[in-house]
Design an enzyme around this catalytic site. Structure first.
Site, mmCIF file in Angstrom:
data_model
loop_
_atom_site.group_PDB
_atom_site.id
_atom_site.type_symbol
_atom_site.label_atom_id
_atom_site.label_comp_id
_atom_site.label_asym_id
_atom_site.label_seq_id
_atom_site.Cartn_x
_atom_site.Cartn_y
_atom_site.Cartn_z
ATOM 1 N N HIS A 48 -11.279 -30.047 -7.971
ATOM 2 C CA HIS A 48 -12.745 -30.034 -7.833
ATOM 3 C C HIS A 48 -13.245 -31.134 -6.893
ATOM 4 C CE1 HIS A 48 -17.004 -30.074 -8.666
ATOM 5 N NE2 HIS A 48 -16.922 -31.277 -9.225
ATOM 6 N N HIS A 72 -16.034 -39.230 -7.380
ATOM 7 C CA HIS A 72 -17.323 -39.132 -8.086
ATOM 8 C C HIS A 72 -17.194 -38.820 -9.579
ATOM 9 C CE1 HIS A 72 -16.976 -34.706 -7.443
ATOM 10 N NE2 HIS A 72 -17.815 -34.620 -8.462
ATOM 11 N N GLU A 76 -16.511 -41.156 -15.086
ATOM 12 C CA GLU A 76 -16.976 -40.346 -16.213
ATOM 13 C C GLU A 76 -15.815 -39.690 -16.965
ATOM 14 O OE1 GLU A 76 -19.937 -36.558 -17.136
ATOM 15 O OE2 GLU A 76 -19.376 -37.045 -15.089
ATOM 16 N N ASP A 77 -14.821 -39.185 -16.235
ATOM 17 C CA ASP A 77 -13.804 -38.326 -16.852
ATOM 18 C C ASP A 77 -12.420 -38.956 -16.971
ATOM 19 O OD1 ASP A 77 -15.658 -36.266 -17.145
ATOM 20 O OD2 ASP A 77 -15.286 -35.522 -15.118
ATOM 21 N N ASP A 139 -21.170 -31.042 -4.800
ATOM 22 C CA ASP A 139 -20.669 -30.883 -6.163
ATOM 23 C C ASP A 139 -21.267 -29.634 -6.806
ATOM 24 O OD1 ASP A 139 -19.438 -31.774 -8.698
ATOM 25 O OD2 ASP A 139 -21.497 -32.216 -9.294
ATOM 26 N N ASP A 259 -37.959 -7.672 9.376
ATOM 27 C CA ASP A 259 -37.105 -8.652 10.055
ATOM 28 C C ASP A 259 -35.833 -8.927 9.256
ATOM 29 O OD1 ASP A 259 -38.425 -9.834 8.005
ATOM 30 O OD2 ASP A 259 -39.093 -11.596 9.109
#
Length: 735
Positions: A48, A72, A76-77, A139, A259
């Site tokens: 990812h 990034h 957090e993970d 992201d 258009d």
């Protein structure tokens, strides 16, 4: 999954001098930290951030942005820490990675509040460094591309947020290709049936006009070449969501769209743009009203092009855009086209702030300014989404200053866009030299002159007319300030009454000394608190005169104690109410209709529950309550500072009657008055007074003072009188 060297090679194609060592270290660090983590698709989680970085290489961003993309999710993970990232990649990259992490760590009560707070934090982070936006959009794009791997119950929420926030934000920042793909993926998720239907029609049209795009590209290129113009011509078919949006906004069917096909003509310079446009207008017939010059008047996000629509080969309407290569880069990549951060990595200085950039980012700066003005997250979200979704109109001040506004904007929005003080003092406007209503919808090219008055206070109803968040927020602030002044005026009047009654002298100096004991920041705040009944007047007396001793009294009237008097059922803004003792001390028995009390009904009929009502601050008389339809209110039209918003507060467990007047035109015959009185009695009305207003040989005009429960009761009485054979007309006075 992309290999380490493949990522570096992608970057080297547009930046041969990239910091290969920095990129390799970030790749290895992120891969090691995410380790064996898996995504919902079963792929390694590291795929990812790697795909996010790959998306950003298509935007040709700098090395630091790629590094931030790779890292990034690490804080957090994984077990990565801010200190670790600071040590390995520098403090600035650490700050940005932590900032992106904090955007996700919100634990708020409602989804709407969480979404609003996320947007606030995102925009504030963007204001510090635009790379936050680039990474956040990339992201979101990869998450949308892989949405089908997520639990199905999350699809709609993620797609809706993408459509409402991220896609318009990408458009506002000029990143049109990214906006188109985000909208395409979100539309496919939210409206699969509509998507499938439009896609089917597009495929049928493609089958019918197989060579249309190629024919136009060839003919246009050859024609321009013969005129000595070198141009890169490319055609495309519009996306399903773009077609769907136009069908909805214009209320037309698929067949009526003109258009569906668009072409871009990229030339060397601005002069050639206009020359190429002239060639096309000679080659094919133009569609009136479809020419737009965004070169001389760029869009707020920096977009520049010439737009026109012509009737081309096969009698098919097509849209053409003429631009230079530099304009094309800005149109495709927006903020990513500006090499804002080249050669910044490793210098150790502060990164450029949004405030240092060009007018391309004026909208974002204004939005960030609105954050500091204290509107609630929900209001901010509503107003920002309004501005994100709106197309623009371009208007001018009399001095030629260009003002960009959302489509549907009014002179009120224009005034606040010029300056908040201009909006607050606006009383009228001239559009193209003619006096026009403030509700007029502005059009492209309008010249707007704002007529001002220092005595003006923006009425609260303007908030429903304005379409920009800046105008709405300013109107709310001005309304709150005006209301505060009204309450302060009322509070001063209450204190003057109480101080005189107690034989004391009121002064601001005395109140200033009492502020600490009353926990109020200033004298105006104290007066407003008294006016709102938040601070009892007795407490002010005690704070100002520590030797004050309260003496209670019970007033009598109409055979009842004072508690029985408190039957007034209107309240102004925050309800003026408390226990009976407090009201006695205040001299403000707001549940009473006695004429000598600070809150009273207007003469000649007053108001009853069910009426829309307003309060008027009257010097020496307190608040006078009028029904909204009262002709007497005309006298206060030029004094908006005296108006108070009020509403009913009837106690259903203790109903009371309210005074009202009706005028009856009755035949002059024996027994007429008795029949009228009987009709009133039969409907539970109470007659307080009757007088003959006019007498003629045939008719009498009778004015009856009644006491009724509410508006519904009054209407019932009027209807009962109206059906009498001896009555020709009955109506409410002031009604």
């Amino acid at each position: 999954m992309m290999r380490q060297y493949e990522l570096v090679e992608r970057i080297q194609r547009y930046n041969p001098n990239c910091d290969e060592n920095l990129l390799n270290r970030a790749y290895v660090y992120a891969m090691q930290k995410h380790g064996l983590q898996k995504r919902a698709s079963g792929d390694p989680y590291f795929s990812h951030p790697l795909e996010v970085a790959a998306i950003l290489t298509d935007l040709k961003v700098d090395d630091a942005t790629i590094v931030i993309a790779l890292l990034h999710d690490t804080i957090e993970d994984t077990d990565a820490t801010r200190q670790d990232i600071d040590q390995k990649f520098g403090v600035e990259i650490g700050q940005l990675v932590e900032g992106l992490t904090k955007l996700k760590k919100l634990d708020l009560v409602s989804k709407r509040t969480a979404q609003a707070e996320n947007l606030r934090k995102l925009l504030l982070a963007i204001a510090e460094d635009l790379r936050v936006l680039l990474v956040k959009l990339a992201d979101r794009l990869h998450n949308m591309r892989t949405l089908h791997f997520a639990p199905e119950h999350k699809w709609a929420r993620i797609a809706e947020e993408t459509m409402e926030i991220y896609a318009p934000l990408a458009g506002r920042m000029g990143m049109q290709d990214m906006r188109d793909e985000l909208e395409h993926l979100a539309f496919k998720t939210l409206h699969p049936d509509a998507f499938a239907a439009i896609q089917t029609r597009l495929d049928e049209l493609q089958e019918k006009n197989q060579t249309l795009i190629a024919d136009i590209e060839t003919e246009l290129s050859e024609t321009l070449s013969k005129r000595g113009i070198t141009a890169e011509v490319s055609g495309r078919r519009k996306q399903p969501y773009s077609i769907f949006r136009k069908m909805i906004s214009k209320q037309v069917g698929f067949e009526q769209l003109s258009d569906i096909y668009g072409f871009r003509v990229i030339v060397d310079d601005v002069d050639t743009c206009y020359r190429a446009l002239g060639v096309v207008h000679q080659l094919w017939r133009t569609v009136p009203g479809r020419f737009k010059d965004y070169i001389s008047t760029p869009k707020q996000n920096g977009y520049q092009s010439l737009h026109t629509t012509v009737v081309g080969p096969h009698r098919q309407r097509v849209e053409l855009q003429f631009r230079t290569m530099e304009m094309h880069q800005v149109a495709e990549y927006g903020i990513a086209a500006h090499t804002l951060y080249k050669d910044k990595v490793g210098e150790g200085g502060q990164l450029p702030k949004i405030s240092e950039e060009t007018e391309v980012y004026a909208w974002l700066r204004q939005t960030v300014e609105a954050l500091a003005e204290g509107s609630s997250p929900e209001e901010f979200l509503e107003n920002t989404k309004l501005e994100l979704f709106q197309d623009q109109v371009f208007c001018f001040t009399p001095k030629g200053l260009l003002i960009a506004l959302p489509r549907g904007a009014t002179p009120i929005d224009f005034a606040y866009a010029v300056h908040t003080n201009v909006g607050n003092t606006c009383v009228g406007c001239k559009i193209n030299g003619r006096i026009m209503p403030l509700v007029t919808e502005l059009k492209n090219g309008d010249e707007v002159e704002i007529i001002r008055s220092k005595a003006q206070v923006p009425p609260p109803t303007w908030e429903t007319i304005a379409v920009t968040g800046k105008a709405r927020a300013a109107i709310r602030r001005a309304t709150r300030e005006a209301t505060r002044k009204q309450y302060a005026a009322l509070g001063r009047q209450v204190l003057e009454t109480v101080f005189v009654r107690e034989g004391r002298e009121l002064s601001d100096a005395l109140l200033e000394q009492a502020l600490p004991r009353l926990s109020q920041p200033s004298v105006p705040d104290l007066l407003a608190a008294v006016g709102r009944s938040e601070v009892p007047s007795a407490d002010v007396l005690k704070a100002a005169f520590p030797d004050y001793r309260e003496e209670r009294s019970t007033r009598q009237g109409r055979g009842h104690t004072e508690e029985g008097w408190y039957s007034f059922a209107a309240r102004a803004g925050v309800m003026f109410r408390g226990d009976t003792d407090q009201l006695t001390d205040l001299g403000l028995p707001i549940r009473s209709i006695a004429a000598d009390l600070p809150v009273r009904f207007a003469p000649d009929g007053g108001a009853v529950p069910g009426d829309r009502i307003v309060g008027i601050l009257t010097e020496g008389e307190g608040i006078t309550i009028y029904p909204i339809q009262s002709p007497a209110l005309v006298a206060f039209d030029d004094k908006p500072e005296l108006w108070l918003d009020v509403r009913w507060d009837v106690d259903a467990d203790d109903p009371i009657r309210f005074p009202v007047q009706i005028s009856i035109q009755s035949i002059n015959a024996p027994g007429s008055l008795a029949r009228i009185a009987q009709a009133i009695s039969d409907t539970d009305g109470n007659i307080d007074n009757i007088r003959m207003a006019r007498r003629t040989p045939d008719f009498h005009e009778i004015v009856v003072d009644l006491e009724v429960w509410d508006l519904k009761h009054l209407i019932s009485i009027i209807n009962q009188i109206r059906i009498l054979s001896n009555v020709s007309k009955v109506e409410r006075v002031n009604g």
